[in-house]
Design a protein around this motif. Structure first.
Motif, PDB file in Angstrom:
ATOM      1  N   GLN A 145      -0.779   3.011   8.050  1.00 40.34           N
ATOM      2  CA  GLN A 145       0.003   2.681   6.637  1.00 40.34           C
ATOM      3  C   GLN A 145      -0.920   1.984   5.986  1.00 40.34           C
ATOM      4  OE1 GLN A 145       3.302   0.009   8.265  1.00 40.34           O
ATOM      5  NE2 GLN A 145       4.693   0.931   6.112  1.00 40.34           N
ATOM      6  N   LYS A 146      -0.990   0.450   6.102  1.00 39.16           N
ATOM      7  CA  LYS A 146      -1.677   0.007   5.658  1.00 39.16           C
ATOM      8  C   LYS A 146      -2.941   0.735   4.446  1.00 39.16           C
ATOM      9  CE  LYS A 146      -5.053  -3.852   4.859  1.00 39.16           C
ATOM     10  NZ  LYS A 146      -5.234  -6.072   5.906  1.00 39.16           N
ATOM     11  N   TYR A 147      -3.892   1.305   5.004  1.00 38.99           N
ATOM     12  CA  TYR A 147      -5.015   2.471   4.970  1.00 38.99           C
ATOM     13  C   TYR A 147      -4.305   3.023   3.165  1.00 38.99           C
ATOM     14  CZ  TYR A 147      -8.519   5.936   4.186  1.00 38.99           C
ATOM     15  OH  TYR A 147      -9.297   6.940   3.687  1.00 38.99           O
ATOM     16  N   LEU A 148      -3.076   3.533   3.956  1.00 32.85           N
ATOM     17  CA  LEU A 148      -2.672   4.693   2.583  1.00 32.85           C
ATOM     18  C   LEU A 148      -2.092   4.361   1.790  1.00 32.85           C
ATOM     19  CD1 LEU A 148      -0.950   7.193   5.416  1.00 32.85           C
ATOM     20  CD2 LEU A 148      -2.649   7.947   3.984  1.00 32.85           C
ATOM     21  N   ILE A 149      -1.893   2.930   2.297  1.00 31.52           N
ATOM     22  CA  ILE A 149      -0.705   2.393   0.855  1.00 31.52           C
ATOM     23  C   ILE A 149      -2.476   1.700   0.069  1.00 31.52           C
ATOM     24  CG2 ILE A 149       0.044  -0.356   0.161  1.00 31.52           C
ATOM     25  CD1 ILE A 149       1.997  -0.063   2.426  1.00 31.52           C
ATOM     26  N   GLU A 150      -3.209   1.496   0.095  1.00 30.40           N
ATOM     27  CA  GLU A 150      -4.076   1.007  -0.246  1.00 30.40           C
ATOM     28  C   GLU A 150      -4.767   2.057  -0.972  1.00 30.40           C
ATOM     29  OE1 GLU A 150      -7.009  -0.819   2.343  1.00 30.40           O
ATOM     30  OE2 GLU A 150      -5.394  -2.576   2.348  1.00 30.40           O
ATOM     31  N   GLU A 161      -2.162   3.065  -4.047  1.00 32.12           N
ATOM     32  CA  GLU A 161      -2.916   2.353  -5.195  1.00 32.12           C
ATOM     33  C   GLU A 161      -4.164   2.340  -6.167  1.00 32.12           C
ATOM     34  OE1 GLU A 161      -0.687   0.277  -6.092  1.00 32.12           O
ATOM     35  OE2 GLU A 161       0.996   0.630  -5.006  1.00 32.12           O
ATOM     36  N   VAL A 162      -4.778   2.981  -4.914  1.00 34.00           N
ATOM     37  CA  VAL A 162      -6.029   3.215  -5.517  1.00 34.00           C
ATOM     38  C   VAL A 162      -6.006   4.425  -6.788  1.00 34.00           C
ATOM     39  CG1 VAL A 162      -8.332   3.879  -5.366  1.00 34.00           C
ATOM     40  CG2 VAL A 162      -7.787   1.646  -3.653  1.00 34.00           C
ATOM     41  N   PHE A 180      -5.877   4.759 -15.272  1.00 37.08           N
ATOM     42  CA  PHE A 180      -7.429   5.520 -16.022  1.00 37.08           C
ATOM     43  C   PHE A 180      -7.623   6.572 -16.215  1.00 37.08           C
ATOM     44  CE2 PHE A 180     -11.840   5.340 -16.653  1.00 37.08           C
ATOM     45  CZ  PHE A 180     -12.363   4.099 -17.258  1.00 37.08           C
ATOM     46  N   ALA A 181      -7.582   7.790 -15.882  1.00 38.77           N
ATOM     47  CA  ALA A 181      -7.728   8.735 -16.044  1.00 38.77           C
ATOM     48  C   ALA A 181      -6.819   9.345 -16.763  1.00 38.77           C
ATOM     49  CB  ALA A 181      -7.725  10.016 -14.703  1.00 38.77           C
ATOM     50  N   ASN A 182      -5.786   9.381 -17.481  1.00 40.72           N
ATOM     51  CA  ASN A 182      -5.331   9.186 -18.419  1.00 40.72           C
ATOM     52  C   ASN A 182      -4.899   8.401 -19.739  1.00 40.72           C
ATOM     53  OD1 ASN A 182      -3.542  10.544 -17.027  1.00 40.72           O
ATOM     54  ND2 ASN A 182      -1.347   9.084 -15.286  1.00 40.72           N
TER      55      ASN A 182
END
Length: 148
Positions: free
Chosen positions: A80-85, A88-89, A96-98
């Protein structure tokens, strides 16, 4: 369980025993009852050991299940933490792309306007030069017409 059968046997001995008249008291065969009690004593440690083993085995299984549950919860929390991070990334990368796209579109628009303005300026100068040349040509033609 053998002990339950032996206890039932004691009950049967009591139920089948002769009663004293006018009372609830019975006469039992002492040797027969003591023999059953002795068998219970002999079997009791086995039953206790078996029950103790079952209790320990049950506790071991519960402990293993708890460890597995804790590991699974930790794994799920980590995922869950990995997916949230990662989310966020991804959000930051998308933002940034926008921004890059907006800047590129703004620069492209500015370049397009500058190119149109530059082209218009060149064409205006060319038009002015053509007018000058045309005026020179007309003046030369007029001079030629007046020579005759």
């Amino acid at each position: 369980m053998d002990i339950l059968n032996l206890l039932e046997r004691i009950e049967d001995i009591i139920e089948e025993s002769s009663k004293f008249p006018l009372s609830n008291k019975v006469m039992i065969d002492k040797e027969e009852v003591l023999e059953v009690i002795n068998e219970i004593r002999l079997k009791l440690p086995d039953e206790i050991n078996r029950a103790s083993w079952v209790a320990k085995e049950r506790q071991r299984i519960l402990n293993e299940a708890q460890v597995e549950a804790d590991e699974l919860i930790e794994k799920v929390n980590h995922q869950q933490k990995y997916l949230i991070e990662e989310h966020e990334v991804t959000k930051r990368a998308q933002k940034f792309a926008n921004q890059l796209i907006q800047e590129a579109e703004k620069k492209a628009t500015e370049m397009k306007v500058s190119a149109y303005n530059y082209s218009d300026e060149i064409l205006s100068k060319l038009q002015d030069r053509i007018r000058e040349i045309n005026n020179i040509i007309e003046a030369n033609r007029d001079d030629l017409k007046n020579i005759h």
